[in-house]
Motif scaffolding. Structure first.
Motif, PDB file in Angstrom:
ATOM      1  N   SER A   1       0.858  -1.181   0.000  1.00 20.91           N
ATOM      2  CA  SER A   1       0.000   0.000   0.000  1.00 20.91           C
ATOM      3  C   SER A   1       0.891   1.226   0.000  1.00 20.91           C
ATOM      4  CB  SER A   1      -0.917   0.016   1.227  1.00 20.91           C
ATOM      5  OG  SER A   1      -1.670   1.217   1.277  1.00 20.91           O
ATOM      6  N   SER A   2       0.499   2.244  -0.771  1.00 22.50           N
ATOM      7  CA  SER A   2       1.306   3.460  -0.833  1.00 22.50           C
ATOM      8  C   SER A   2       0.961   4.437   0.276  1.00 22.50           C
ATOM      9  CB  SER A   2       1.115   4.146  -2.191  1.00 22.50           C
ATOM     10  OG  SER A   2      -0.242   4.515  -2.369  1.00 22.50           O
ATOM     11  N   ASP A   3      -0.277   4.358   0.806  1.00 20.06           N
ATOM     12  CA  ASP A   3      -0.684   5.335   1.819  1.00 20.06           C
ATOM     13  C   ASP A   3      -1.524   4.742   2.945  1.00 20.06           C
ATOM     14  OD1 ASP A   3      -3.052   4.805   0.527  1.00 20.06           O
ATOM     15  OD2 ASP A   3      -3.198   6.768  -0.435  1.00 20.06           O
ATOM     16  N   GLY A   4      -1.852   3.469   2.871  1.00 21.97           N
ATOM     17  CA  GLY A   4      -2.618   2.827   3.932  1.00 21.97           C
ATOM     18  C   GLY A   4      -4.102   3.123   3.917  1.00 21.97           C
ATOM     19  N   GLU A   5      -4.565   3.832   2.889  1.00 24.48           N
ATOM     20  CA  GLU A   5      -5.969   4.249   2.885  1.00 24.48           C
ATOM     21  C   GLU A   5      -6.927   3.093   2.645  1.00 24.48           C
ATOM     22  OE1 GLU A   5      -7.305   7.258   3.626  1.00 24.48           O
ATOM     23  OE2 GLU A   5      -5.262   7.661   4.309  1.00 24.48           O
ATOM     24  N   ASN A   6      -6.499   2.064   1.937  1.00 23.59           N
ATOM     25  CA  ASN A   6      -7.407   0.976   1.561  1.00 23.59           C
ATOM     26  C   ASN A   6      -6.930  -0.370   2.084  1.00 23.59           C
ATOM     27  OD1 ASN A   6      -9.166   2.669  -0.113  1.00 23.59           O
ATOM     28  ND2 ASN A   6      -7.401   2.804  -1.488  1.00 23.59           N
TER      29      ASN A   6
END
Length: 235
Positions: free
Chosen positions: A33-38
């Motif tokens: 994950s690049s940002d942890g949003e999903n």
């Protein structure tokens, strides 16, 4: 035996690729994950460990660590810059299990991942009869449920390491335990020389059970020796 599943959260695609290649070569399953949003579906599906870069551009890595810890006790290894000492301390206080400073070596990453996985899973233990609930200063520690209940009757969330350390203190009350002795007694855990995880876990436990963390009365520091668990009542 099913391989461990690791989630790599980092906004740098090159680092994600490097970690994925290294971990998969060692037999791990890897999600990214690049940002942890999903990441909620990945967490629900089951994870064994998360590596989390605290500097995720527009995303607050510490806030993400808090969000993960609210719903999961999956081990978290933070990845931080060398100068981010305050972030490291805050991250450990909110429940991260270890940290790696940038720039890092892949062999160090592998060693720390394996160490945290051993601490969180440990070797299979023989079946034991249910242990009695331990009461101290209004708190109730239940070894069978692996739970801690506060004087107000509410459950207090503990990480695996925090629970094991508190149970160890309860079983060695009013004894001075050196750090090396604590590490020896916590069988199934893997510790490195000069490991400060014990101090970090003690600090977190004090926040949960001490009325005044500046003047702890339950888990006392014995200068030059270690720690002593000294509740007013214990049964």
């Amino acid at each position: 035996m099913q391989s461990h599943h690791i989630l790599v959260v980092d906004d740098d695609p090159q680092i994600r690729r490097m970690l994925r290649r290294c971990l998969e070569d060692e037999g791990f399953r890897v999600s990214e994950s690049s940002d942890g949003e999903n990441i909620d579906p990945i967490l629900r599906a089951g994870l064994d460990l998360v590596t989390l870069d605290l500097n995720l551009g527009r995303t607050d890595g510490l806030a993400l660590a808090r969000r993960i810890r609210q719903t999961s006790d999956v081990p978290i290894i933070m990845i931080t810059g060398k100068g981010d000492m305050i972030d490291r301390i805050v991250g450990l206080e909110i429940g991260a299990d270890d940290y790696i400073a940038k720039p890092f070596h892949l062999r160090e990453v592998l060693a720390r991942i394996r160490s945290v996985l051993r601490r969180s899973t440990g070797p299979a233990a023989p079946v034991q009869p249910p242990a009695a609930v331990i009461a101290f200063d209004g708190f109730m520690l239940d070894p069978a449920r692996r739970s801690l209940t506060g004087p107000d009757g509410n459950d207090i969330a503990l990480t695996t390491g925090e629970f094991d350390l508190l149970l160890l203190f309860c079983r060695h009350a009013h004894m001075v335990l050196e750090r090396d002795r604590i590490m020896d007694l916590l069988k199934g855990h893997d510790w490195a020389p000069n490991d400060r995880s014990i101090d970090n876990q003690v600090a977190r436990l004090r926040k949960l059970i001490e009325a005044d963390t500046r003047h702890p009365q339950i888990i006392k520091t014995v200068r030059g020796a270690g720690y002593s668990f000294t509740p007013r009542t214990l049964s």
